[in-house]
Design a protein around this motif. Structure first.
Motif, PDB file in Angstrom:
ATOM      1  N   ILE A   1      -3.725  -5.357  -7.149  1.00  0.00           N
ATOM      2  CA  ILE A   1      -3.413  -5.937  -5.309  1.00  0.00           C
ATOM      3  C   ILE A   1      -4.303  -5.017  -4.112  1.00  0.00           C
ATOM      4  O   ILE A   1      -4.672  -5.546  -3.236  1.00  0.00           O
ATOM      5  N   CYS A   2      -3.469  -3.357  -4.368  1.00  0.00           N
ATOM      6  CA  CYS A   2      -4.455  -3.675  -3.284  1.00  0.00           C
ATOM      7  C   CYS A   2      -5.845  -2.991  -2.411  1.00  0.00           C
ATOM      8  O   CYS A   2      -6.838  -2.564  -2.326  1.00  0.00           O
ATOM      9  N   GLY A   3      -6.552  -3.260  -4.247  1.00  0.00           N
ATOM     10  CA  GLY A   3      -8.132  -3.578  -4.508  1.00  0.00           C
ATOM     11  C   GLY A   3      -8.178  -2.319  -5.229  1.00  0.00           C
ATOM     12  O   GLY A   3      -9.557  -2.314  -4.646  1.00  0.00           O
ATOM     13  N   TYR A   4      -7.627  -1.460  -5.977  1.00  0.00           N
ATOM     14  CA  TYR A   4      -8.511  -0.321  -6.576  1.00  0.00           C
ATOM     15  C   TYR A   4      -8.810  -0.680  -7.387  1.00  0.00           C
ATOM     16  O   TYR A   4      -9.722   0.288  -8.349  1.00  0.00           O
ATOM     17  N   HIS A   5      -8.593  -1.853  -8.275  1.00  0.00           N
ATOM     18  CA  HIS A   5      -8.603  -2.008  -9.365  1.00  0.00           C
ATOM     19  C   HIS A   5      -9.593  -3.207  -9.876  1.00  0.00           C
ATOM     20  O   HIS A   5      -8.828  -4.172  -9.427  1.00  0.00           O
TER      21      HIS A   5
ATOM     22  N   LEU B   1      10.899   0.645 -18.348  1.00  0.00           N
ATOM     23  CA  LEU B   1       9.986   0.762 -18.229  1.00  0.00           C
ATOM     24  C   LEU B   1       8.478   0.457 -17.981  1.00  0.00           C
ATOM     25  O   LEU B   1       7.777   0.194 -17.060  1.00  0.00           O
ATOM     26  N   ALA B   2       9.128  -0.582 -19.030  1.00  0.00           N
ATOM     27  CA  ALA B   2       7.367  -1.905 -19.325  1.00  0.00           C
ATOM     28  C   ALA B   2       7.502  -2.542 -18.089  1.00  0.00           C
ATOM     29  O   ALA B   2       5.952  -2.963 -17.452  1.00  0.00           O
ATOM     30  N   VAL B   3       8.424  -2.712 -17.246  1.00  0.00           N
ATOM     31  CA  VAL B   3       8.173  -3.423 -16.570  1.00  0.00           C
ATOM     32  C   VAL B   3       7.590  -2.492 -14.992  1.00  0.00           C
ATOM     33  O   VAL B   3       7.074  -3.086 -13.977  1.00  0.00           O
ATOM     34  N   SER B   4       8.621  -1.846 -14.444  1.00  0.00           N
ATOM     35  CA  SER B   4       7.408  -0.427 -13.920  1.00  0.00           C
ATOM     36  C   SER B   4       6.735   0.050 -13.926  1.00  0.00           C
ATOM     37  O   SER B   4       5.713  -0.156 -13.226  1.00  0.00           O
ATOM     38  N   ALA B   5       6.000   0.004 -15.630  1.00  0.00           N
ATOM     39  CA  ALA B   5       4.293   0.156 -15.057  1.00  0.00           C
ATOM     40  C   ALA B   5       3.931  -1.323 -15.361  1.00  0.00           C
ATOM     41  O   ALA B   5       1.990  -1.535 -14.576  1.00  0.00           O
ATOM     42  N   THR B   6       4.151  -2.250 -15.559  1.00  0.00           N
ATOM     43  CA  THR B   6       3.728  -3.166 -14.998  1.00  0.00           C
ATOM     44  C   THR B   6       3.756  -3.486 -13.404  1.00  0.00           C
ATOM     45  O   THR B   6       2.279  -3.887 -13.153  1.00  0.00           O
ATOM     46  N   ILE B   7       4.128  -3.859 -13.033  1.00  0.00           N
ATOM     47  CA  ILE B   7       3.790  -3.329 -11.980  1.00  0.00           C
ATOM     48  C   ILE B   7       3.472  -2.523 -10.860  1.00  0.00           C
ATOM     49  O   ILE B   7       2.896  -2.482 -10.362  1.00  0.00           O
ATOM     50  N   ILE B   8       3.110  -0.937 -11.255  1.00  0.00           N
ATOM     51  CA  ILE B   8       2.040  -0.304 -11.112  1.00  0.00           C
ATOM     52  C   ILE B   8       0.911  -0.290 -11.067  1.00  0.00           C
ATOM     53  O   ILE B   8      -0.537   0.008 -10.964  1.00  0.00           O
ATOM     54  N   SER B   9       0.606  -1.143 -12.158  1.00  0.00           N
ATOM     55  CA  SER B   9      -0.386  -1.112 -12.922  1.00  0.00           C
ATOM     56  C   SER B   9      -0.880  -2.984 -11.698  1.00  0.00           C
ATOM     57  O   SER B   9      -2.388  -2.601 -11.278  1.00  0.00           O
ATOM     58  N   LEU B  10      -0.232  -3.356 -11.902  1.00  0.00           N
ATOM     59  CA  LEU B  10      -0.732  -4.481 -10.426  1.00  0.00           C
ATOM     60  C   LEU B  10      -0.767  -4.525  -9.524  1.00  0.00           C
ATOM     61  O   LEU B  10      -1.269  -5.051  -8.443  1.00  0.00           O
TER      62      LEU B  10
ATOM     63  N   PHE C   1       0.860  -1.251   0.009  1.00  0.00           N
ATOM     64  CA  PHE C   1      -0.245   0.173   0.218  1.00  0.00           C
ATOM     65  C   PHE C   1       0.754   1.130   0.519  1.00  0.00           C
ATOM     66  O   PHE C   1       0.043   2.206  -1.221  1.00  0.00           O
ATOM     67  N   VAL C   2       1.859   1.544   0.700  1.00  0.00           N
ATOM     68  CA  VAL C   2       2.490   2.152   0.649  1.00  0.00           C
ATOM     69  C   VAL C   2       4.106   2.604  -0.704  1.00  0.00           C
ATOM     70  O   VAL C   2       4.253   3.293  -1.574  1.00  0.00           O
ATOM     71  N   LEU C   3       3.678   1.032  -1.399  1.00  0.00           N
ATOM     72  CA  LEU C   3       4.685   1.783  -2.439  1.00  0.00           C
ATOM     73  C   LEU C   3       3.431   2.053  -3.338  1.00  0.00           C
ATOM     74  O   LEU C   3       3.540   3.013  -4.029  1.00  0.00           O
ATOM     75  N   ASN C   4       2.237   1.739  -3.814  1.00  0.00           N
ATOM     76  CA  ASN C   4       1.401   2.365  -4.297  1.00  0.00           C
ATOM     77  C   ASN C   4       0.873   3.819  -4.489  1.00  0.00           C
ATOM     78  O   ASN C   4       0.877   4.198  -4.959  1.00  0.00           O
ATOM     79  N   ALA C   5       0.972   4.330  -3.141  1.00  0.00           N
ATOM     80  CA  ALA C   5       0.683   4.539  -2.811  1.00  0.00           C
ATOM     81  C   ALA C   5       1.835   6.435  -2.795  1.00  0.00           C
ATOM     82  O   ALA C   5       1.644   7.916  -3.648  1.00  0.00           O
ATOM     83  N   SER C   6       3.076   5.881  -3.415  1.00  0.00           N
ATOM     84  CA  SER C   6       3.962   6.485  -3.920  1.00  0.00           C
ATOM     85  C   SER C   6       4.689   6.811  -5.637  1.00  0.00           C
ATOM     86  O   SER C   6       5.278   7.206  -5.863  1.00  0.00           O
ATOM     87  N   THR C   7       3.690   5.434  -6.306  1.00  0.00           N
ATOM     88  CA  THR C   7       3.847   5.775  -7.922  1.00  0.00           C
ATOM     89  C   THR C   7       3.478   6.941  -7.972  1.00  0.00           C
ATOM     90  O   THR C   7       4.240   6.937  -8.962  1.00  0.00           O
ATOM     91  N   LYS C   8       2.802   7.804  -7.890  1.00  0.00           N
ATOM     92  CA  LYS C   8       2.390   8.879  -8.571  1.00  0.00           C
ATOM     93  C   LYS C   8       3.632  10.192  -8.400  1.00  0.00           C
ATOM     94  O   LYS C   8       4.016  10.508  -8.739  1.00  0.00           O
ATOM     95  N   TRP C   9       4.444  10.090  -6.868  1.00  0.00           N
ATOM     96  CA  TRP C   9       5.570  11.059  -7.030  1.00  0.00           C
ATOM     97  C   TRP C   9       6.879  10.240  -7.714  1.00  0.00           C
ATOM     98  O   TRP C   9       7.740  10.698  -7.959  1.00  0.00           O
TER      99      TRP C   9
ATOM    100  N   PRO D   1     -11.281   3.216 -17.682  1.00  0.00           N
ATOM    101  CA  PRO D   1      -9.858   2.505 -17.198  1.00  0.00           C
ATOM    102  C   PRO D   1      -9.090   3.179 -16.259  1.00  0.00           C
ATOM    103  O   PRO D   1      -9.617   3.671 -15.162  1.00  0.00           O
ATOM    104  N   SER D   2      -8.407   2.101 -15.510  1.00  0.00           N
ATOM    105  CA  SER D   2      -7.586   1.922 -14.429  1.00  0.00           C
ATOM    106  C   SER D   2      -6.526   3.598 -14.938  1.00  0.00           C
ATOM    107  O   SER D   2      -5.947   3.483 -16.017  1.00  0.00           O
ATOM    108  N   SER D   3      -6.265   4.600 -14.741  1.00  0.00           N
ATOM    109  CA  SER D   3      -5.602   6.204 -14.704  1.00  0.00           C
ATOM    110  C   SER D   3      -4.244   6.032 -14.495  1.00  0.00           C
ATOM    111  O   SER D   3      -3.367   6.161 -15.924  1.00  0.00           O
ATOM    112  N   HIS D   4      -4.075   5.000 -13.619  1.00  0.00           N
ATOM    113  CA  HIS D   4      -2.492   4.433 -13.134  1.00  0.00           C
ATOM    114  C   HIS D   4      -1.914   3.504 -14.571  1.00  0.00           C
ATOM    115  O   HIS D   4      -0.873   3.738 -14.970  1.00  0.00           O
ATOM    116  N   ALA D   5      -2.616   2.610 -14.301  1.00  0.00           N
ATOM    117  CA  ALA D   5      -2.343   1.563 -16.028  1.00  0.00           C
ATOM    118  C   ALA D   5      -2.284   2.693 -16.956  1.00  0.00           C
ATOM    119  O   ALA D   5      -1.047   2.058 -17.839  1.00  0.00           O
TER     120      ALA D   5
END
Length: 143
Positions: free
Chosen positions: A119-123, A106-115, A15-23, A80-84
């Protein structure tokens, strides 16, 4: 009890990692924009594109009006998921500019952000897949 505690700590760290993805994305784009090789055109152009992609995502959410998962903490539509979409847009756009193995990172990072969003239940998985596909398509067109 120990296993449950470890699981809880791991989930909290996600959850902490997810919250920091925009930063993380903002800092990565700032570095790209400030880099002497990309400062003149590519970096700002890609950042403007990602902002426009975010607005486009919000418009699509209004059109699709698909709910997020039942226990999601947000009430706005999730498809759709705006983060993805934005993370894959950035990955696809920067791919045209950067050299070496940056495109894989970059592709791996985008995949992690999307997953993380699933996992956090947002999408739902479908919401993330649609965002990712749109992001790649728009990013390649923009880049």
């Amino acid at each position: 009890i120990i296993s449950n505690n470890i699981t809880k700590k791991f989930k909290n760290s996600l959850f902490v990692l997810n919250a920091s993805t925009k930063w993380i994305l903002s800092i990565a784009n700032l570095v790209g924009v400030c880099h002497p090789s990309y400062r003149k055109f590519h970096g700002p152009f890609i950042v403007v594109g990602s902002i426009l992609a975010n607005f486009f995502t919000e418009s699509l959410k209004t059109v699709f009006n698909q709910s997020r998962p039942k226990d999601a903490p947000f009430m706005d539509p999730g498809m759709p998921s705006s983060h993805a979409m934005v993370s894959f847009f950035l990955a696809a756009s920067w791919r045209h500019v950067l050299t070496g193995n940056a495109d894989i990172l970059l592709a791996v990072s985008a995949t992690i952000i999307s997953l993380l969003r699933v996992i956090c239940g947002y999408h739902t998985f479908d919401q993330v897949i649609v965002g990712a596909i749109l992001g790649v398509f728009l990013g390649h067109g923009w880049g």
